[in-house]
Design an enzyme around this catalytic site. Structure first.
Site, PDB file in Angstrom:
ATOM      1  N   SER A 219       0.828  -1.198   0.000  1.00 35.12           N
ATOM      2  CA  SER A 219       0.000   0.000   0.000  1.00 35.12           C
ATOM      3  C   SER A 219       0.869   1.257   0.000  1.00 35.12           C
ATOM      4  O   SER A 219       1.724   1.417  -0.859  1.00 35.12           O
ATOM      5  CB  SER A 219      -0.975  -0.052   1.179  1.00 35.12           C
ATOM      6  OG  SER A 219      -2.060   0.810   0.971  1.00 35.12           O
TER       7      SER A 219
ATOM      8  N   ASP B 158      -5.577  -4.139  -2.324  1.00 34.04           N
ATOM      9  CA  ASP B 158      -4.587  -3.758  -1.313  1.00 34.04           C
ATOM     10  C   ASP B 158      -4.051  -4.969  -0.548  1.00 34.04           C
ATOM     11  O   ASP B 158      -4.813  -5.730   0.058  1.00 34.04           O
ATOM     12  CB  ASP B 158      -5.253  -2.787  -0.336  1.00 34.04           C
ATOM     13  CG  ASP B 158      -4.269  -2.059   0.550  1.00 34.04           C
ATOM     14  OD1 ASP B 158      -3.286  -2.673   0.995  1.00 34.04           O
ATOM     15  OD2 ASP B 158      -4.490  -0.856   0.802  1.00 34.04           O
TER      16      ASP B 158
END
Length: 254
Positions: A39, A152
């Site tokens: 991320s 993610d």
């Protein structure tokens, strides 16, 4: 001589603190041999591995209007496109950049929605895994890559130490930017959602923290929200000062 392997967590704007950590490590002239990120930690590690100085990366982020990088998708899979984000990264790094072009070995982690597992990338095209690693579920559409629906990586692994383990000359340093604020105030539904996600994602880092030779987790970051991008310089300084204060522990690893 031993070298450092760094695992960077996600954390939205709090991930800007990772840049301060890297700036301090450079100042201390400590050998960083390998990186892993997820991320916002993926974005920081990619630009660093591509040769950008940490303060230069900070200037790039501060000059970027995060909210203008997104446009509505309104599909079944997410509210926002990553098209503009992709274009920005491509302009800075090159649209065809590969992992092999970076100055340091790097691994990025994403989540395969269908298989329900973490997927690690360290070879081939860089851009799709980077976008996938940062595609927050529901907010962003999944990234379709190699026959997978990817989002993610922090969903299942928000401290990707695994690629750094089992190497005799590598000391694993986890850089975690999501300390829990036990005195947090939750005045509305939005803050409740943020808090719930924060706790859920933090749960998958507990065992991984124990695998690190050293954990860097600046406690001051607990006061920042994941969308506090305007406070980028403060976040950078927190990571920077905290890491300088850990200089003795870092040098002892080597």
């Amino acid at each position: 001589m031993a070298q450092l392997g760094l695992a960077f967590s996600g954390g939205g704007a709090r991930g800007i603190a990772h840049l301060g950590v890297l700036a301090a490590l450079d100042e201390l002239q400590l050998p960083v041999a390998q990186l892993a990120g997820v991320s916002s930690g993926a974005i920081a590690s990619v630009f660093y591995a591509a040769g950008f100085a940490p303060r230069e990366i900070l200037r790039l982020l501060l000059a970027t209007n995060v909210f203008r990088l997104t446009r509505p998708a309104f599909s079944r899979y997410g509210l926002l496109h990553l098209d503009a984000v992709s274009q920005l990264i491509a302009r800075k790094l090159g649209a065809t950049v590969n992992f092999e072009d970076l100055s340091r070995p790097l691994t990025l982690v994403a989540t395969d929605l269908m298989a329900g597992e973490s997927v690690y990338f360290n070879t081939g095209p860089l851009l799709p895994p980077l976008l996938a690693s940062s595609a927050v579920p529901i907010v962003y559409r999944p990234v379709e890559y190699q026959g997978r629906q990817l989002v993610d990586g922090g969903l299942l692994n928000n401290l990707p130490v695994e690629p750094l383990l089992g190497k005799d000359d590598l000391r694993v340093v986890g850089v975690h930017c999501n300390p829990i604020n036990t005195e947090a105030h939750i005045p509305n539904f939005r803050r409740l959602v943020e808090r719930t996600l924060h706790l859920a994602i933090n749960a998958n880092t507990a065992s991984r923290k124990g695998l690190c030779d050293l954990l860097l987790e600046p406690p001051e970051l607990r006061h920042f929200r994941p969308l506090s991008y305007k406070r980028g310089p403060e976040l950078f300084e927190i990571g920077y000062r905290y890491t300088l204060n850990q200089a003795e522990a870092l040098q002892a690893l080597l």
